[in-house]
Design a protein around this motif. Structure first.
Motif, PDB file in Angstrom:
ATOM      1  N   ILE A  89      26.586  31.172 -77.991  1.00  0.00           N
ATOM      2  CA  ILE A  89      26.026  30.069 -77.213  1.00  0.00           C
ATOM      3  C   ILE A  89      26.782  28.804 -77.584  1.00  0.00           C
ATOM      4  O   ILE A  89      26.673  28.311 -78.709  1.00  0.00           O
ATOM      5  CB  ILE A  89      24.525  29.871 -77.513  1.00  0.00           C
ATOM      6  N   SER A  90      27.551  28.280 -76.640  1.00  0.00           N
ATOM      7  CA  SER A  90      28.336  27.073 -76.893  1.00  0.00           C
ATOM      8  C   SER A  90      27.769  25.911 -76.081  1.00  0.00           C
ATOM      9  O   SER A  90      26.658  25.997 -75.549  1.00  0.00           O
ATOM     10  CB  SER A  90      29.809  27.311 -76.560  1.00  0.00           C
ATOM     11  N   THR A  91      28.513  24.821 -75.996  1.00  0.00           N
ATOM     12  CA  THR A  91      28.011  23.597 -75.373  1.00  0.00           C
ATOM     13  C   THR A  91      29.148  22.825 -74.735  1.00  0.00           C
ATOM     14  O   THR A  91      30.318  22.968 -75.130  1.00  0.00           O
ATOM     15  CB  THR A  91      27.319  22.707 -76.429  1.00  0.00           C
ATOM     16  N   ASP A  92      28.811  21.980 -73.738  1.00  0.00           N
ATOM     17  CA  ASP A  92      29.845  21.140 -73.136  1.00  0.00           C
ATOM     18  C   ASP A  92      30.341  20.079 -74.116  1.00  0.00           C
ATOM     19  O   ASP A  92      31.376  19.454 -73.899  1.00  0.00           O
ATOM     20  CB  ASP A  92      29.344  20.483 -71.844  1.00  0.00           C
ATOM     21  N   LYS A  93      29.618  19.882 -75.218  1.00  0.00           N
ATOM     22  CA  LYS A  93      30.083  18.928 -76.234  1.00  0.00           C
ATOM     23  C   LYS A  93      31.300  19.448 -77.000  1.00  0.00           C
ATOM     24  O   LYS A  93      31.927  18.703 -77.755  1.00  0.00           O
ATOM     25  CB  LYS A  93      28.946  18.611 -77.205  1.00  0.00           C
ATOM     26  N   ALA A  94      31.639  20.736 -76.803  1.00  0.00           N
ATOM     27  CA  ALA A  94      32.841  21.299 -77.419  1.00  0.00           C
ATOM     28  C   ALA A  94      34.102  20.895 -76.664  1.00  0.00           C
ATOM     29  O   ALA A  94      35.216  21.134 -77.138  1.00  0.00           O
ATOM     30  CB  ALA A  94      32.729  22.828 -77.459  1.00  0.00           C
ATOM     31  N   GLY A 113      25.510  22.627 -70.388  1.00  0.00           N
ATOM     32  CA  GLY A 113      25.135  21.264 -70.769  1.00  0.00           C
ATOM     33  C   GLY A 113      23.770  21.186 -71.408  1.00  0.00           C
ATOM     34  O   GLY A 113      23.280  22.129 -72.021  1.00  0.00           O
ATOM     35  N   ASN A 114      23.144  20.040 -71.249  1.00  0.00           N
ATOM     36  CA  ASN A 114      21.847  19.796 -71.856  1.00  0.00           C
ATOM     37  C   ASN A 114      20.770  20.628 -71.166  1.00  0.00           C
ATOM     38  O   ASN A 114      20.792  20.807 -69.949  1.00  0.00           O
ATOM     39  CB  ASN A 114      21.495  18.307 -71.747  1.00  0.00           C
ATOM     40  N   PHE A 132      22.671  18.637 -66.656  1.00  0.00           N
ATOM     41  CA  PHE A 132      21.420  19.248 -67.082  1.00  0.00           C
ATOM     42  C   PHE A 132      21.209  20.601 -66.416  1.00  0.00           C
ATOM     43  O   PHE A 132      21.673  20.845 -65.297  1.00  0.00           O
ATOM     44  CB  PHE A 132      20.229  18.343 -66.744  1.00  0.00           C
ATOM     45  N   MET A 133      20.473  21.453 -67.107  1.00  0.00           N
ATOM     46  CA  MET A 133      20.052  22.728 -66.545  1.00  0.00           C
ATOM     47  C   MET A 133      18.711  23.091 -67.162  1.00  0.00           C
ATOM     48  O   MET A 133      18.312  22.528 -68.186  1.00  0.00           O
ATOM     49  CB  MET A 133      21.083  23.823 -66.815  1.00  0.00           C
ATOM     50  N   ASP A 164      28.719  25.968 -63.202  1.00  0.00           N
ATOM     51  CA  ASP A 164      28.911  24.836 -62.310  1.00  0.00           C
ATOM     52  C   ASP A 164      27.561  24.134 -62.176  1.00  0.00           C
ATOM     53  O   ASP A 164      26.695  24.561 -61.426  1.00  0.00           O
ATOM     54  CB  ASP A 164      29.393  25.321 -60.944  1.00  0.00           C
ATOM     55  N   MET A 165      27.389  23.063 -62.931  1.00  0.00           N
ATOM     56  CA  MET A 165      26.091  22.390 -62.993  1.00  0.00           C
ATOM     57  C   MET A 165      25.958  21.268 -61.981  1.00  0.00           C
ATOM     58  O   MET A 165      25.054  20.439 -62.068  1.00  0.00           O
ATOM     59  CB  MET A 165      25.869  21.857 -64.414  1.00  0.00           C
ATOM     60  N   GLY A 166      26.845  21.217 -60.972  1.00  0.00           N
ATOM     61  CA  GLY A 166      26.742  20.186 -59.951  1.00  0.00           C
ATOM     62  C   GLY A 166      27.124  18.823 -60.496  1.00  0.00           C
ATOM     63  O   GLY A 166      27.948  18.693 -61.392  1.00  0.00           O
ATOM     64  N   GLU A 167      26.497  17.811 -59.928  1.00  0.00           N
ATOM     65  CA  GLU A 167      26.798  16.441 -60.337  1.00  0.00           C
ATOM     66  C   GLU A 167      25.965  16.054 -61.554  1.00  0.00           C
ATOM     67  O   GLU A 167      24.804  16.422 -61.670  1.00  0.00           O
ATOM     68  CB  GLU A 167      26.496  15.476 -59.186  1.00  0.00           C
ATOM     69  N   PRO A 168      26.561  15.277 -62.466  1.00  0.00           N
ATOM     70  CA  PRO A 168      25.784  14.817 -63.628  1.00  0.00           C
ATOM     71  C   PRO A 168      24.737  13.781 -63.217  1.00  0.00           C
ATOM     72  O   PRO A 168      24.835  13.176 -62.142  1.00  0.00           O
ATOM     73  CB  PRO A 168      26.853  14.201 -64.531  1.00  0.00           C
TER      74      PRO A 168
END
Length: 650
Positions: free
Chosen positions: A416-421, A487-488, A521-522, A547-551
């Motif tokens: 489990i990773s993150t977009d902060k990487a 993401g978050n 966000f998701m 693909d989380m769409g627009e922030p």
């Protein structure tokens, strides 16, 4: 109606009403045809011819009793007349026609002639009398209800004047316990505008919501548009969110198909309903077929790990192992799963992924076939204050768990990773990028058939396992390693939503670090779906990206949550900006530009092509990084920056 020895017979209320109604109908039939005879002879009883009066008195009692039989057969005494509608009207008409025709025919057959007006007037008056009492009862109840509750009822608006909206309207209208009254409808269909549903106007389209709220003093809004596409529904909810009204939402089409549209089925609008993208709804059949009858290990059972456990437990794994250092999380999910799935082979263990011997013992004893590695330190500011802990737990914990999985024949290892990487500016993000590089390095070595070259980075005694034994196992290992980056997660431990809610409950202020800060966000179920899918799509070394769409701007999120809580932003609850925290970026990136994207079976899930790096050099550098982390060296950030070229400390 129940009877016990020595008890008196007790009648239900409806049985008393039925008996009284039968007495009334009996009398009404007799009086109706008496009136007909009276009217026929100019309203003078003395003018009625004797043969007509004799025929009336001889037949009317029999006819009245016959009417009661027909009325019973047509269920006129079983209807709930407070809800009388079109079907009850049809049954009264049918009963009147049947009884009238048979009465007329019987008199003619027995040569008992009566004036034609006797039949016409008698049948007409009978119909009015029998129908009138029934609908008059409903009218009185409705009028009394409106009069009694007119003052205390709150005005509500229903968005959607279709089938769902009308079902909801009837439920509100007839519910005794509700203190609400529907003041208006909103619908985007122009053919319905300026028309009425039971005296309630269809005021206009979604563009008229704010106007209608002011005009009708609306306090609550029900959104009943289950067939609307997600974008339209979000647009409607966002307009509604500009008001101070309480928002309730019908979850979906299922309630409409099953007829379960009622106030009790409505749910409060949640913050995730306002996300700027469609929810991910992948076909999970393939996933659950894969985990069925497998031994599955989940490390770290926080928000994501717990949801993983719930979904996997519901699809018959051979054994489910939960592993966490924090006993409260582990205990909570253990209790939940044991209660819901009593036949599940569930093992709950307490320990740290940093403990090499513990991880080797776990894999040796239980032989998990699939690993979902969610254990990690995730709090950005706290890790900035304790950078060595971030490296020990995240990077080295992943290394040791992955190594144990590889040695013991694990089939799939999902990180489990993150977009902060992506282009990290904080040590937490850099440590997660190290995790991604570790699983990419392991995957590459396995594909080359050189897994035995991967060094054993243990802080315990080096000979705890015979090296020859490990090398033999590594010669044939086929473990597939994969990372999942997102993401978050809304509502997860440490996310902004619970923090904002606590601040709102305390009366504010709601604190945001920067007015321009944005995040992807998701929802937790979406994140877990992606993680599970990655396990089935993996062939080794991939980084899956959603693909989380627009922030979304965090300020927008905060203001929406304040409105959903029934307050006005900047009036009832203030927003305060505290400044960016150590290591925090204004925006997060889903993918490094160099990685590019590949498609998968799901249009919203992509694979990032790995950024090439010298794997042997990387693995050698990890040994020195491990020693520096355990010695708590002050230059740990500089050491990480040399290994992770995209890391630029803020």
């Amino acid at each position: 109606m129940k009877m016990t020895k020595g008890s008196k017979r007790k009648f239900q209320h409806w049985q008393v009403v039925r008996l009284l109604l039968m007495v009334y109908d009996f009398a009404a039939v007799i009086v109706s045809f008496g009136i007909a005879l009276w009217l026929r002879f100019d309203c003078k009883v003395t003018s009625v011819e004797p043969q007509y009066l004799t025929t009336y008195t001889k037949t009317i009692i029999i006819y009245a009793l016959f009417c009661l039989v027909v009325f019973c057969f047509l269920r006129l005494y079983k209807s709930i007349w407070r809800f009388a509608s079109y079907s009850e009207l049809l049954r009264v008409i049918l009963a009147t026609v049947v009884t009238g025709v048979i009465y007329t025919g019987s008199l003619l057959v027995f040569n008992l002639h009566m004036p034609i007006s006797y039949y016409v007037i008698g049948i007409t008056v009978q119909f009015i009398a029998t129908l009138g009492i029934r609908f008059f009862y409903r009218f009185v109840l409705l009028l009394r209800g409106r009069t009694n509750n007119e003052v205390q009822k709150k005005n509500v608006m229903i968005i959607g004047a279709g089938s769902a909206g009308q079902m909801l309207f009837r439920d509100i209208k007839h519910a005794k316990e509700t203190n609400e009254t529907v003041a208006c409808f909103i619908d985007d269909n122009p053919n319905k505008w300026d028309r009425y549903i039971d005296d309630v106007p269809v005021f206009g389209s979604r563009d008229h919501i704010l106007e209608a709220v002011d005009k009708f003093n609306i306090e609550k809004i029900y959104v009943a548009v289950p067939s609307a596409n997600p974008q339209d529904k979000r647009d409607i909810l966002r307009v509604c969110n500009e008001t101070s009204c309480e928002l309730m939402n019908l979850p979906g089409m299922y309630q409409l198909y099953t007829g379960q549209v009622s106030v009790s089925k409505m749910k409060k609008v949640q913050i995730e309903d306002l996300l700027g993208r469609d929810p991910i709804k992948p076909n999970m059949d393939e996933v659950f077929a894969y985990v069925r009858n497998k031994v599955v290990l989940i490390t770290g059972v926080g928000s994501i790990g717990s949801e993983l456990a719930r979904q996997i437990a519901s699809h018959n794994p051979k054994q489910l192992i939960l592993f966490d250092i924090y006993e409260n999380n582990a205990y909570d999910i253990q209790l939940e799963l044991r209660k819901k799935y009593p036949n599940l082979d569930l093992v709950t263990l307490i320990g740290s992924v940093r403990d090499s011997r513990k991880m080797f013992d776990l894999f040796k004893k239980y032989r998990p076939q699939i690993v979902y590695h969610a254990a990690a330190h995730k709090h950005v500011p706290l890790m900035e204050d304790s950078p060595c802990e971030s490296i020990k737990n995240n990077a080295m914990g992943t290394y040791k768990t992955a190594y144990a999985a590889m040695v013991h024949g694990c089939e799939k290892f999902v990180l489990i990773s993150t977009d902060k990487a992506v282009n990290p500016t904080n040590i937490m993000g850099a440590s997660k990028r190290l995790c991604e590089m570790i699983i990419q390095a392991f995957a590459a070595k396995i594909k080359e058939g050189k897994a035995y070259e991967i060094p054993q980075l243990f802080t315990h005694e080096k000979d705890m396992i015979e090296k020859t034994e490990i090398k033999e196992a590594l010669k044939t290992t086929t473990t597939e390693f994969v990372a999942v980056r997102f993401g978050n997660v809304l509502g997860s431990n440490g996310s902004v939503i619970p923090i904002f809610k606590r601040q709102i409950e305390a009366g504010g202020p709601v604190t945001v670090t920067h007015p321009d800060i944005i995040r992807y966000f998701m929802t937790i179920p979406e994140a877990v779906s992606l993680v599970l899918l990655a396990g089935t799509y993996a062939h080794g070394g991939e980084i899956f990206v959603l693909d989380m769409g627009e922030p979304i701007k965090i300020t927008t999120l905060a203001r929406n949550l304040i409105r959903l809580s029934g307050y006005t932003p900047d009036v009832d609850i203030k927003l305060e900006f505290t400044g960016l925290r150590p290591g925090e970026k204004l925006y997060e990136e889903k993918l490094m530009a160099e990685e590019g994207l590949k498609k998968t079976k799901n249009d919203l899930i992509h694979i990032g092509c790995p950024i090439p790096f010298d794997i042997n050099e990387f693995l050698d550098e990890l040994d020195g990084l491990l020693d520096a982390a355990y010695r708590n060296e002050d230059d740990i950030r500089e050491r990480v920056q040399k290994i992770v070229s995209t890391y630029h400390p803020a």
